[in-house]
Write a protein that holds these residues in place. Sequence first.
Motif, PDB file in Angstrom:
ATOM      1  N   GLU A   1      34.246  70.345  69.021  1.00  0.00           N
ATOM      2  CA  GLU A   1      35.150  69.200  69.084  1.00  0.00           C
ATOM      3  C   GLU A   1      35.874  69.059  67.749  1.00  0.00           C
ATOM      4  O   GLU A   1      35.253  69.045  66.683  1.00  0.00           O
ATOM      5  CB  GLU A   1      34.365  67.932  69.384  1.00  0.00           C
ATOM      6  CG  GLU A   1      34.724  67.350  70.749  1.00  0.00           C
ATOM      7  CD  GLU A   1      33.973  66.082  71.002  1.00  0.00           C
ATOM      8  OE1 GLU A   1      34.233  65.110  70.282  1.00  0.00           O
ATOM      9  OE2 GLU A   1      33.115  66.077  71.908  1.00  0.00           O
ATOM     10  N   ILE A   2      37.189  69.032  67.789  1.00  0.00           N
ATOM     11  CA  ILE A   2      37.966  68.851  66.564  1.00  0.00           C
ATOM     12  C   ILE A   2      38.488  67.428  66.560  1.00  0.00           C
ATOM     13  O   ILE A   2      39.213  67.010  67.467  1.00  0.00           O
ATOM     14  CB  ILE A   2      39.140  69.842  66.501  1.00  0.00           C
ATOM     15  CG1 ILE A   2      38.603  71.266  66.527  1.00  0.00           C
ATOM     16  CG2 ILE A   2      39.965  69.602  65.253  1.00  0.00           C
ATOM     17  CD1 ILE A   2      39.673  72.296  66.746  1.00  0.00           C
ATOM     18  N   SER A   3      38.087  66.695  65.540  1.00  0.00           N
ATOM     19  CA  SER A   3      38.568  65.322  65.463  1.00  0.00           C
ATOM     20  C   SER A   3      39.812  65.284  64.597  1.00  0.00           C
ATOM     21  O   SER A   3      39.839  65.780  63.483  1.00  0.00           O
ATOM     22  CB  SER A   3      37.477  64.428  64.876  1.00  0.00           C
ATOM     23  OG  SER A   3      37.164  64.871  63.585  1.00  0.00           O
ATOM     24  N   LEU A   4      40.876  64.720  65.150  1.00  0.00           N
ATOM     25  CA  LEU A   4      42.145  64.677  64.431  1.00  0.00           C
ATOM     26  C   LEU A   4      42.242  63.379  63.642  1.00  0.00           C
ATOM     27  O   LEU A   4      42.965  62.454  64.006  1.00  0.00           O
ATOM     28  CB  LEU A   4      43.306  64.797  65.412  1.00  0.00           C
ATOM     29  CG  LEU A   4      43.652  66.213  65.868  1.00  0.00           C
ATOM     30  CD1 LEU A   4      44.785  66.163  66.855  1.00  0.00           C
ATOM     31  CD2 LEU A   4      44.039  67.072  64.689  1.00  0.00           C
ATOM     32  N   THR A   5      41.511  63.325  62.534  1.00  0.00           N
ATOM     33  CA  THR A   5      41.662  62.161  61.675  1.00  0.00           C
ATOM     34  C   THR A   5      42.795  62.428  60.692  1.00  0.00           C
ATOM     35  O   THR A   5      43.334  63.526  60.620  1.00  0.00           O
ATOM     36  CB  THR A   5      40.362  61.897  60.898  1.00  0.00           C
ATOM     37  OG1 THR A   5      40.065  63.073  60.157  1.00  0.00           O
ATOM     38  CG2 THR A   5      39.226  61.581  61.839  1.00  0.00           C
ATOM     39  N   ASP A   6      43.142  61.400  59.938  1.00  0.00           N
ATOM     40  CA  ASP A   6      44.228  61.553  58.963  1.00  0.00           C
ATOM     41  C   ASP A   6      43.904  62.644  57.959  1.00  0.00           C
ATOM     42  O   ASP A   6      44.756  63.415  57.560  1.00  0.00           O
ATOM     43  CB  ASP A   6      44.442  60.222  58.232  1.00  0.00           C
ATOM     44  CG  ASP A   6      45.225  59.256  59.090  1.00  0.00           C
ATOM     45  OD1 ASP A   6      45.574  59.665  60.207  1.00  0.00           O
ATOM     46  OD2 ASP A   6      45.457  58.132  58.648  1.00  0.00           O
ATOM     47  N   HIS A   7      42.615  62.697  57.567  1.00  0.00           N
ATOM     48  CA  HIS A   7      42.234  63.635  56.512  1.00  0.00           C
ATOM     49  C   HIS A   7      42.390  65.076  56.974  1.00  0.00           C
ATOM     50  O   HIS A   7      42.936  65.917  56.248  1.00  0.00           O
ATOM     51  CB  HIS A   7      40.795  63.355  56.088  1.00  0.00           C
ATOM     52  CG  HIS A   7      40.350  64.225  54.975  1.00  0.00           C
ATOM     53  ND1 HIS A   7      40.786  64.048  53.679  1.00  0.00           N
ATOM     54  CD2 HIS A   7      39.551  65.314  54.949  1.00  0.00           C
ATOM     55  CE1 HIS A   7      40.261  64.969  52.908  1.00  0.00           C
ATOM     56  NE2 HIS A   7      39.502  65.761  53.650  1.00  0.00           N
ATOM     57  N   THR A   8      41.929  65.382  58.179  1.00  0.00           N
ATOM     58  CA  THR A   8      42.011  66.765  58.647  1.00  0.00           C
ATOM     59  C   THR A   8      43.455  67.182  58.855  1.00  0.00           C
ATOM     60  O   THR A   8      43.827  68.315  58.551  1.00  0.00           O
ATOM     61  CB  THR A   8      41.229  66.947  59.951  1.00  0.00           C
ATOM     62  OG1 THR A   8      41.640  65.921  60.852  1.00  0.00           O
ATOM     63  CG2 THR A   8      39.751  66.860  59.720  1.00  0.00           C
ATOM     64  N   VAL A   9      44.282  66.267  59.369  1.00  0.00           N
ATOM     65  CA  VAL A   9      45.699  66.596  59.570  1.00  0.00           C
ATOM     66  C   VAL A   9      46.361  66.884  58.229  1.00  0.00           C
ATOM     67  O   VAL A   9      47.093  67.859  58.068  1.00  0.00           O
ATOM     68  CB  VAL A   9      46.415  65.449  60.315  1.00  0.00           C
ATOM     69  CG1 VAL A   9      47.915  65.666  60.301  1.00  0.00           C
ATOM     70  CG2 VAL A   9      45.914  65.346  61.724  1.00  0.00           C
TER      71      VAL A   9
ATOM     72  N   SER B   1      45.144  70.299  56.848  1.00  0.00           N
ATOM     73  CA  SER B   1      45.740  71.470  57.497  1.00  0.00           C
ATOM     74  C   SER B   1      47.229  71.560  57.167  1.00  0.00           C
ATOM     75  O   SER B   1      47.756  72.667  56.997  1.00  0.00           O
ATOM     76  CB  SER B   1      45.519  71.420  59.004  1.00  0.00           C
ATOM     77  OG  SER B   1      45.759  70.134  59.496  1.00  0.00           O
ATOM     78  N   ALA B   2      47.894  70.407  57.046  1.00  0.00           N
ATOM     79  CA  ALA B   2      49.309  70.442  56.670  1.00  0.00           C
ATOM     80  C   ALA B   2      49.480  71.045  55.291  1.00  0.00           C
ATOM     81  O   ALA B   2      50.393  71.844  55.043  1.00  0.00           O
ATOM     82  CB  ALA B   2      49.894  69.039  56.702  1.00  0.00           C
TER      83      ALA B   2
END
Lengths: 239, 77
Positions: free
Chosen positions: B3-11, B14-15
């Motif tokens: 499961e990949i959680s798209l929180t602000d930090h991960t986005v 990756s950006a």
Amino acid sequence: MSEVQTVTTLHGIPITNTLTSVAILDLIFLAILTLLHKPKFIPSSVQAAGELTYEFIEDLSKQVLNTQLVKLLAPYLSFVFLFILLGNYLGLLPGMETIGVVKSGEFIPLFKGPTSDLNLTLAMGAVVFFAVHILTIKSKGFKGWIRHFFMTKPVYLAGVLIAVGLLELFLEPIKYIILGIRLFGNISAGEMLIKATSQIPFVALPFYFLELLVGALQALIFTGLSVAYFATMIQEQET
Amino acid sequence: MIEISLTDHTVLASAQAIAMGIGAIGPGLGIGLIGAKAMEAIGRNPQSLGKLFVPMILGMALAESIAIYVMVIILKG
């Protein structure tokens, strides 16, 4: 992380750990100055190193600047070269960031490589900026300085030329800001690289020698680009 | 199933990674071209090493500064 941290505050002015390193660097330069107070005919090792640096920078600037400007600028440029070189190597000294104080449960290193602080490198870029433009106005006059940005040749293109000139005028400070950012970026990236690789034993060693190379190279790049900026502004041929 | 959680930090992370990856292509090519041409010139005329070295390094620094812009944006992000 390798961020600039405040050690103490003195009358509301924050004393950061890069500032203490700059103080050490200044002490080193004072020591060199006292050693070279009376230059000898047969040079000591310190004097020989200083003379070698000066001659290197003089040869570098002689390729593009005229003799009068070389006489004026070579001492400053060789000081900048030595300052950046010693600053980079001071930050790479083993055990540099292990001496420190514990403040409210957090370890704060007392010393940190001075060139990994954006304030210092931007200030050095600003010095080059003001030196270039003041010397240009002094040697060519205000009219010549303006003519550097605004061309007057094809009259029917006046609107385009004015727009281009305004753009050039606006972009001029960017060159010198980037001059500072380049030094900061390279050195702080190297610090981060060494910190990231030093988790595994012996992996950081080749990167350390790479950073020794980069440190010398960045000093050369800063002085070389300063010489190039002086040359393009002050010695441009009249068209 | 991961499961990949798209929180602000991960986005954001990756950006930053993608930006650095794309931003390194151009300067890498540029530095490679400068180095290749300098090697070619030195191979043709080995005496030109002393004259070519400093301009080569300066050109490389100017090409590299584009990657530095990206890195500064990432560090401030």
